[in-house]
Design a protein around this motif. Sequence first.
Motif, PDB file in Angstrom:
ATOM      1  N   ARG A 650       0.788  -1.177  -0.009  1.00 35.60           N
ATOM      2  CA  ARG A 650       0.135  -0.092  -0.056  1.00 35.60           C
ATOM      3  C   ARG A 650       1.004   1.337  -0.093  1.00 35.60           C
ATOM      4  O   ARG A 650       1.812   1.382   0.659  1.00 35.60           O
ATOM      5  N   VAL A 651       0.635   2.130  -0.859  1.00 32.03           N
ATOM      6  CA  VAL A 651       1.236   3.517  -0.796  1.00 32.03           C
ATOM      7  C   VAL A 651       0.168   4.424  -0.462  1.00 32.03           C
ATOM      8  O   VAL A 651      -0.874   4.553  -1.139  1.00 32.03           O
ATOM      9  N   LEU A 652       0.599   5.061   0.739  1.00 32.40           N
ATOM     10  CA  LEU A 652      -0.424   5.993   1.271  1.00 32.40           C
ATOM     11  C   LEU A 652       0.055   7.366   1.068  1.00 32.40           C
ATOM     12  O   LEU A 652       1.135   7.573   1.446  1.00 32.40           O
ATOM     13  N   VAL A 653      -0.763   8.252   0.592  1.00 35.06           N
ATOM     14  CA  VAL A 653      -0.271   9.706   0.529  1.00 35.06           C
ATOM     15  C   VAL A 653      -1.295  10.440   1.429  1.00 35.06           C
ATOM     16  O   VAL A 653      -2.249  10.475   1.346  1.00 35.06           O
ATOM     17  N   ALA A 654      -0.505  11.522   2.320  1.00 31.85           N
ATOM     18  CA  ALA A 654      -1.482  12.384   3.307  1.00 31.85           C
ATOM     19  C   ALA A 654      -0.756  13.576   3.000  1.00 31.85           C
ATOM     20  O   ALA A 654       0.449  13.977   3.134  1.00 31.85           O
ATOM     21  N   SER A 655      -1.736  14.573   2.958  1.00 27.40           N
ATOM     22  CA  SER A 655      -1.538  16.026   2.685  1.00 27.40           C
ATOM     23  C   SER A 655      -2.579  16.761   3.338  1.00 27.40           C
ATOM     24  O   SER A 655      -3.691  16.746   3.671  1.00 27.40           O
ATOM     25  N   PRO A 656      -2.011  18.081   3.904  1.00 21.21           N
ATOM     26  CA  PRO A 656      -2.992  18.920   4.397  1.00 21.21           C
ATOM     27  C   PRO A 656      -4.043  19.690   3.190  1.00 21.21           C
ATOM     28  O   PRO A 656      -5.072  20.012   3.626  1.00 21.21           O
ATOM     29  N   SER A 657      -3.707  19.328   1.989  1.00 25.85           N
ATOM     30  CA  SER A 657      -4.588  19.891   1.019  1.00 25.85           C
ATOM     31  C   SER A 657      -5.065  18.589   0.341  1.00 25.85           C
ATOM     32  O   SER A 657      -4.237  17.718  -0.309  1.00 25.85           O
ATOM     33  N   ARG A 658      -6.584  18.712   0.224  1.00 18.44           N
ATOM     34  CA  ARG A 658      -7.011  17.308  -0.663  1.00 18.44           C
ATOM     35  C   ARG A 658      -6.660  17.284  -2.068  1.00 18.44           C
ATOM     36  O   ARG A 658      -6.306  16.179  -2.519  1.00 18.44           O
ATOM     37  N   THR A 659      -6.669  18.337  -2.659  1.00 13.96           N
ATOM     38  CA  THR A 659      -6.144  18.339  -4.017  1.00 13.96           C
ATOM     39  C   THR A 659      -4.753  17.892  -4.256  1.00 13.96           C
ATOM     40  O   THR A 659      -4.445  17.169  -4.897  1.00 13.96           O
ATOM     41  N   THR A 660      -3.870  18.431  -3.264  1.00 16.60           N
ATOM     42  CA  THR A 660      -2.475  17.892  -3.463  1.00 16.60           C
ATOM     43  C   THR A 660      -2.315  16.409  -3.165  1.00 16.60           C
ATOM     44  O   THR A 660      -1.663  15.779  -3.874  1.00 16.60           O
ATOM     45  N   ALA A 661      -3.223  15.995  -2.012  1.00 13.92           N
ATOM     46  CA  ALA A 661      -3.058  14.216  -1.875  1.00 13.92           C
ATOM     47  C   ALA A 661      -3.637  13.678  -3.111  1.00 13.92           C
ATOM     48  O   ALA A 661      -3.072  12.855  -3.491  1.00 13.92           O
ATOM     49  N   GLU A 662      -4.854  14.331  -3.906  1.00 10.95           N
ATOM     50  CA  GLU A 662      -5.061  13.483  -4.833  1.00 10.95           C
ATOM     51  C   GLU A 662      -4.372  13.436  -6.210  1.00 10.95           C
ATOM     52  O   GLU A 662      -4.053  12.677  -6.530  1.00 10.95           O
ATOM     53  N   VAL A 702      -3.266   0.380  -3.782  1.00 11.87           N
ATOM     54  CA  VAL A 702      -2.976  -0.701  -3.477  1.00 11.87           C
ATOM     55  C   VAL A 702      -2.372  -1.640  -4.587  1.00 11.87           C
ATOM     56  O   VAL A 702      -2.847  -1.627  -5.677  1.00 11.87           O
ATOM     57  N   LEU A 703      -1.308  -2.337  -4.482  1.00  7.17           N
ATOM     58  CA  LEU A 703      -0.508  -3.177  -5.576  1.00  7.17           C
ATOM     59  C   LEU A 703      -1.014  -4.602  -4.802  1.00  7.17           C
ATOM     60  O   LEU A 703      -0.747  -5.012  -3.882  1.00  7.17           O
ATOM     61  N   LYS A 704      -1.140  -5.276  -5.968  1.00  7.13           N
ATOM     62  CA  LYS A 704      -1.282  -6.881  -5.564  1.00  7.13           C
ATOM     63  C   LYS A 704      -0.486  -7.458  -6.699  1.00  7.13           C
ATOM     64  O   LYS A 704      -0.381  -7.343  -7.736  1.00  7.13           O
ATOM     65  N   ALA A 705       0.360  -8.352  -6.281  1.00  5.47           N
ATOM     66  CA  ALA A 705       1.435  -9.225  -6.965  1.00  5.47           C
ATOM     67  C   ALA A 705       1.553 -10.522  -6.614  1.00  5.47           C
ATOM     68  O   ALA A 705       0.938 -11.002  -5.648  1.00  5.47           O
ATOM     69  N   PRO A 706       2.118 -11.255  -7.406  1.00  8.24           N
ATOM     70  CA  PRO A 706       2.184 -12.782  -6.882  1.00  8.24           C
ATOM     71  C   PRO A 706       3.132 -12.830  -5.760  1.00  8.24           C
ATOM     72  O   PRO A 706       3.900 -12.010  -5.530  1.00  8.24           O
ATOM     73  N   PRO A 707       3.074 -14.154  -5.129  1.00 11.85           N
ATOM     74  CA  PRO A 707       4.014 -14.244  -4.025  1.00 11.85           C
ATOM     75  C   PRO A 707       5.322 -13.883  -4.363  1.00 11.85           C
ATOM     76  O   PRO A 707       5.919 -14.328  -5.342  1.00 11.85           O
ATOM     77  N   ARG A 708       6.138 -13.561  -3.356  1.00 10.47           N
ATOM     78  CA  ARG A 708       7.596 -13.210  -3.544  1.00 10.47           C
ATOM     79  C   ARG A 708       7.924 -12.130  -4.747  1.00 10.47           C
ATOM     80  O   ARG A 708       9.004 -11.802  -5.079  1.00 10.47           O
ATOM     81  N   ALA A 709       6.942 -11.397  -5.344  1.00 13.78           N
ATOM     82  CA  ALA A 709       7.273 -10.385  -6.118  1.00 13.78           C
ATOM     83  C   ALA A 709       7.978  -9.372  -5.362  1.00 13.78           C
ATOM     84  O   ALA A 709       7.774  -8.891  -4.280  1.00 13.78           O
ATOM     85  N   PRO A 710       8.895  -8.729  -5.963  1.00 13.28           N
ATOM     86  CA  PRO A 710      10.095  -7.542  -5.403  1.00 13.28           C
ATOM     87  C   PRO A 710       8.999  -6.070  -5.419  1.00 13.28           C
ATOM     88  O   PRO A 710       9.441  -5.179  -5.637  1.00 13.28           O
TER      89      PRO A 710
END
Length: 740
Positions: A650-662, A702-710
């Motif tokens: 999971r890559v999570l982006v958090a920002s004080p501005s909604r548009t920047t986060a988006e 969210v990224l979904k990959a096969p087992p052991r994917a780098p």
Amino acid sequence: MTAAAQVLLDVSPRSLARPLDYAVPSHLAGRVAVGTPVLVPLGSRIAVGYVVSLGPPSVDEGLRDLVEVLGEPLFDGVRWSSAQWIADEYACRPIEALRLFLPPGSTPKAVKEGDAWRLKRPTVSAATERIVELVLHDFQPPANAHRQRAVVAALQNGPLRVAELRAAIGDVDAAIRALQRHGVVVVTERRRWRSASAGLVREDRLHELTEAQQAAVAAIRDAAPGSVVLLDGVTGSGKTEVYMRAVDAVLREGKQAIVLVPEISLTPQTVGRFRARFGPRLAVLHSRLSDGERYDQWQMVASGEARLVIGARSALFAPVQDLGLIVIDEEHEPSYKQSSEPRYHARDVARRIAERHGAVLVLGSATPSIESLHAAEAGESTVVVLPERATGAAMPAVNVVDMTREFADGNRSMFSRALQSALDDVLGRRGKAVLFINRRGFASFVLCRECGFVPHCPSCSVSLTYHEDRGSLVCHHCGHSEALPSLCPRCRSPYLRRFGTGTQRVEAEISARWPDAPVIRMDADTTARKDGHESVLRRFEESPYGVLVGTQMIAKGLDYPEVELVGVVDADTGMHLPDFRATERTYQLLMQVSGRAGRGSRPGMVVVQTYWPDHPAIRAVVSGDRSELVARELEQRRELGYPPFGRLARVLVASPSRTTAESAAADIAADLTAVIPADWLLLGPTEPAIARLKGLFRRHIVLKAPPRAPLGRVIWTLLAERTPPDGTRIAVDVDPLEML
Ligand code: ADP
Ligand code: ZN
Ligand code: ZN
């Protein structure tokens, strides 16, 4: 041509995340090795770094010289390679991963003393203590020398501190002197390490092992170096005893061992049992220690004086020299995953470390994770089963109560009739009971019965929790607090009511029904102090009878033989979380908490209150057979490509501005889409369940990959080059345990 040192700098820019080459001037050559902290020039300033390898320089000219060597090596090449693996796997800077292995204390600073530089660290305490060791084993003191006999008996398992003997026996000085004169014991003085006495002190009972325990100890002893043993033993089956025997065997070979427990403050009994058996050979590492205490414990391991380390997940990185065994108790516990960078999972890191050091990894649990069960099925580990309680006690009977029926029958109390009569019975006999409140994810919130309004935190998108004692609404994420309004802010109705059950409400209800019964509450409020958990548990232990009321904190490791009844007040709360592990977690929690009942001579009973009695987790708890549940979970996850059949990040982006986060999240998603292999899946960016936290707007991919994917490597390569907009934070979680 001079030799070069590859130095990993302890600085933050991502652009400096890889080691840099420096020339080793001849006057320092003898002192530079892998692991040495050094001072290096960086632009116009100097910085602290660590030598991670030595070799020919990558370029011949223009290399700058190391300025100074700041001390002895702090890690070896094997640890550095483990750190690299962690950085790669969990998408973090190598220095973050390496820091896990470094002595505790704040970020290192170099200070100048006269002409010399040295690394500023907490100072090691100078006090000393006396250790007594039995050397003449078959000596019997005269029958009337009670103290001497007690000392000799206490020392049978290994050396102890004089202070420990005094605490257990009383004034022992004369007895020790007499035994010393006869050459029965030797007394040595050594440095006193701060905080070397954590844990509830217990008397050590050396049991004769059951057959199943013997088989388990043998399986661990015979396991190949680097391999995994899954110890699948019901609650109370004597897993801790197995760990202790396995540790003992490893120490006898002159090797060291690491034992991980989910959270040290929640498991003072377990620590106490190890302390009673291993005495001064034990070091304890956990987050509630002060910097100085932690530093002492770390040094105690590094010096080789401690042969055994017990601690929370970070103890995995203790500087043991010759690792023979790693034990992970309650291996299914989510607390083995670190929730801040580096977001590693101790179970997966332990497997790598065990492989690299040729140690055996033991995973123990009454409710192994689906991942570990699947690995065992696939032949990746040896399984040993302890099917029965070690004391011969029966597993408790589980009684499920359908709460919708209670309500239909006019019972508006939080206690079903079955739970009331069980409590009547146990408290009438002056016995002990445990009441469990399942608060994972949800706490008691306030709801308007007329319009459905729920007060939320102004800066986090979560409902506020009602705190009875303060009469206030509190945000559990950011601490925001406000008074409970008397009227609904939306519709002015007076019917703002509390929902969900809090420990305080349960406590109040018990006191109302059974005014004489002692009630001991264990939750975040009563355990906030440093030794809070220990003192709450001691009160329950010392109370002649009564009720312990608590949250998931009480599900772990408690071993009180007097507990006859366990009541689960609300089994359902966790079932509704948007999490594919919700069923697994609910099952684990219910089994663990049920396992606190009936460990002694009286039979145990469990009452589970639920609005969903047909739920597979509840059915598995009642039948005591999890095979159907596990098969179903595995099938679902295989279909959906969830772990263990696939990997998530999971890559999570958090920002004080909604548009920047988006926009930042959209950019990252676009770049990732361009580089990921065809068999990976990218979902999002979307708003997570908690869309706003601590004033920051959140989006995730969210990224979904096969087992052991780098996954880690791919994400890191992309993000390392990127500077997020001001105030915006990007967090990467590979193999996340939750994505709220
Ligand atoms: P687990 O870790 O599997 O929950 P414990 O190691 O805490 O189990 O053991 C449960 C209880 O059984 C403890 O009180 C322990 O002292 C006791 N016990 C362990 N092994 C034996 C044995 N071989 N014989 C009798 N009692 C035992
Ligand atoms: Zn309202
Ligand atoms: Zn908040």
